[in-house]
Scaffold this active site. Structure first.
Site, short mmCIF file in Angstrom:
data_model
loop_
_atom_site.label_atom_id
_atom_site.label_comp_id
_atom_site.label_asym_id
_atom_site.label_seq_id
_atom_site.Cartn_x
_atom_site.Cartn_y
_atom_site.Cartn_z
N SER A 12 17.90 -24.31 12.22
CA SER A 12 19.23 -24.88 12.37
C SER A 12 20.22 -23.86 11.81
CB SER A 12 19.33 -26.18 11.54
OG SER A 12 20.68 -26.50 11.27
N TYR A 26 18.06 -31.58 4.02
CA TYR A 26 17.98 -30.96 5.35
C TYR A 26 18.23 -29.45 5.25
CZ TYR A 26 18.77 -30.35 10.40
OH TYR A 26 18.69 -29.94 11.71
P1 NAD Z 1 15.74 -35.97 17.89
O1 NAD Z 1 15.83 -37.01 16.85
O2 NAD Z 1 15.99 -36.36 19.30
O3 NAD Z 1 14.34 -35.23 17.85
C1 NAD Z 1 13.50 -35.18 16.72
C2 NAD Z 1 12.11 -35.54 17.19
O4 NAD Z 1 11.19 -35.36 16.11
C3 NAD Z 1 12.04 -37.02 17.62
O5 NAD Z 1 11.40 -37.09 18.87
C4 NAD Z 1 11.19 -37.66 16.52
O6 NAD Z 1 10.40 -38.74 16.99
C5 NAD Z 1 10.32 -36.48 16.12
N1 NAD Z 1 9.71 -36.64 14.81
C6 NAD Z 1 10.33 -37.00 13.64
N2 NAD Z 1 9.43 -37.05 12.64
C7 NAD Z 1 8.22 -36.72 13.20
C8 NAD Z 1 6.92 -36.58 12.68
N3 NAD Z 1 6.65 -36.81 11.38
N4 NAD Z 1 5.91 -36.25 13.53
C9 NAD Z 1 6.18 -36.00 14.84
N5 NAD Z 1 7.40 -36.10 15.38
C10 NAD Z 1 8.41 -36.45 14.56
O7 NAD Z 1 16.76 -34.81 17.45
P2 NAD Z 1 16.88 -33.30 17.94
O8 NAD Z 1 18.28 -32.94 17.73
O9 NAD Z 1 16.26 -33.12 19.27
O10 NAD Z 1 16.01 -32.53 16.83
C11 NAD Z 1 14.98 -31.62 17.15
C12 NAD Z 1 14.97 -30.48 16.16
O11 NAD Z 1 16.15 -29.71 16.32
C13 NAD Z 1 14.92 -30.90 14.69
O12 NAD Z 1 14.06 -30.04 13.98
C14 NAD Z 1 16.35 -30.71 14.23
O13 NAD Z 1 16.45 -30.46 12.85
C15 NAD Z 1 16.73 -29.49 15.05
N6 NAD Z 1 18.17 -29.28 15.19
C16 NAD Z 1 18.95 -30.14 15.92
C17 NAD Z 1 20.30 -29.89 16.02
C18 NAD Z 1 21.23 -30.75 16.84
O14 NAD Z 1 22.45 -30.50 16.81
N7 NAD Z 1 20.76 -31.73 17.56
C19 NAD Z 1 20.87 -28.78 15.38
C20 NAD Z 1 20.05 -27.95 14.64
C21 NAD Z 1 18.69 -28.21 14.55
#
Ligand code: NAD
Length: 269
Positions: A154, A167
């Site tokens: 991130s 986080y």
């Molecule tokens: P999201 O909530 O849609 O996706 C996260 C996924 O991780 C979900 O499908 C959830 O079920 C799964 N998950 C959570 N805990 C878990 C576990 N213990 N075992 C297996 N699966 C698990 O949100 P997203 O934005 O798609 O996030 C995906 C990644 O991207 C994350 O690592 C997040 O930190 C990172 N990220 C997202 C953003 C953003 O702006 N959306 C920015 C920076 C980083």
């Protein structure tokens, strides 16, 4: 020309929604057989939709339920993947959560939960993947590398984030986890990189963009003038997993519309 990931097996953790789902679909379209990992019974429906999308586009894959912060479950998932497909080529450690609280109010439970999912989970999945990549070694008909690991970081691996110290600490940890793994695994021809998204429209950050006012405020942080979508990240993940990026290892690729360019200083600070 064949598809970039033809003949390769790709695991994407947390791919029943958001960025992981987009990566699963993009890698499926690029020819990989995709393992769609999801967390719990609640996320099965999302995983099924992702697999259906992959199949409708002519791709293939399977669904595996696993809590990636649980060592036994991770080992079991990898054992099943290897039994079913013989090996693995690409591991995207994407699963992640937020549990926000001011630093003064943050509970140990909130701290532990986020570190376990976002950092320990990536360690566990990357370790099992690297063990398999080292065992198999390079097979040139699959890829120039023995394996590719992509960590989902991130912008908060470099931008401090008040109210989210668990986080930010987890993603800061991912940065040096990734770089140290890359250093140790390069001699085995295993490439390890991170993607650091900025603001991408998914449910994890919905309250930052779900009203026009919120989106306007968020855009103040994004020089490029739009909030990202999961496909922006997915395209980069396909490239990082492909031989097109064969000389790239130990790098964090920021996919953030310039969020890390300190836009607050654009007008003389
Ligand atoms: P999201 O909530 O849609 O996706 C996260 C996924 O991780 C979900 O499908 C959830 O079920 C799964 N998950 C959570 N805990 C878990 C576990 N213990 N075992 C297996 N699966 C698990 O949100 P997203 O934005 O798609 O996030 C995906 C990644 O991207 C994350 O690592 C997040 O930190 C990172 N990220 C997202 C953003 C953003 O702006 N959306 C920015 C920076 C980083």
């Amino acid at each position: 020309m064949g598809k970039q990931l033809e003949g390769q097996i790709a695991l994407i953790t947390g791919s029943s929604s958001g960025i992981g789902a987009a990566i699963a679909v993009a890698m499926g379209k690029a020819g990989a057989t995709v393992v769609v990992n999801h967390h719990s019974d609640k996320s099965l429906k999302g995983a099924e939709e992702v697999l259906n999308t992959i199949k409708a586009a002519g791709g293939n894959g399977v669904i595996k339920q696993c809590d990636t912060s649980n060592e036994e479950q991770v080992k079991q998932m990898f054992a099943e993947i290897l039994a079913q497909f013989g090996t693995l080529d690409i591991a995207v450690a994407n699963a992640g959560i937020q549990q926000d609280a001011s630093f003064l109010d943050m509970t140990l439970e909130q701290w532990n939960k986020v570190i376990a999912t976002n950092l320990t989970g990536q360690f566990l999945c990357a370790r099992e993947a690297a063990r398999e990549f080292k065992r198999r070694g390079v097979q040139p008909e699959r890829s120039r590398a023995a394996g590719k690991i992509i960590c989902m970081s991130s912008v908060h691996e470099v931008i401090p984030w008040a109210g989210h110290v668990n986080y930010a600490a987890s993603k800061g940890g991912v940065k040096l986890l990734m770089q140290s793994m890359a250093q140790e695994l390069a001699p085995y021809k295993i490439r390890v990189n991170s993607i650091a998204p900025g603001a991408i429209k998914t449910r994890i950050n919905e309250d930052a963009w779900d009203t026009p006012e919120d989106e306007k405020k968020l855009l103040e942080l994004i020089p490029y003038g739009r909030v990202g979508i999961p496909e922006d990240v997915a395209k980069v993940a396909v490239w990082l997993a492909s031989d097109e990026s064969d000389y790239v290892t130990g790098t964090t690729l920021f996919v953030d519309g310039g969020m890390t360019l300190y836009p607050g200083f654009a007008d003389n600070g």
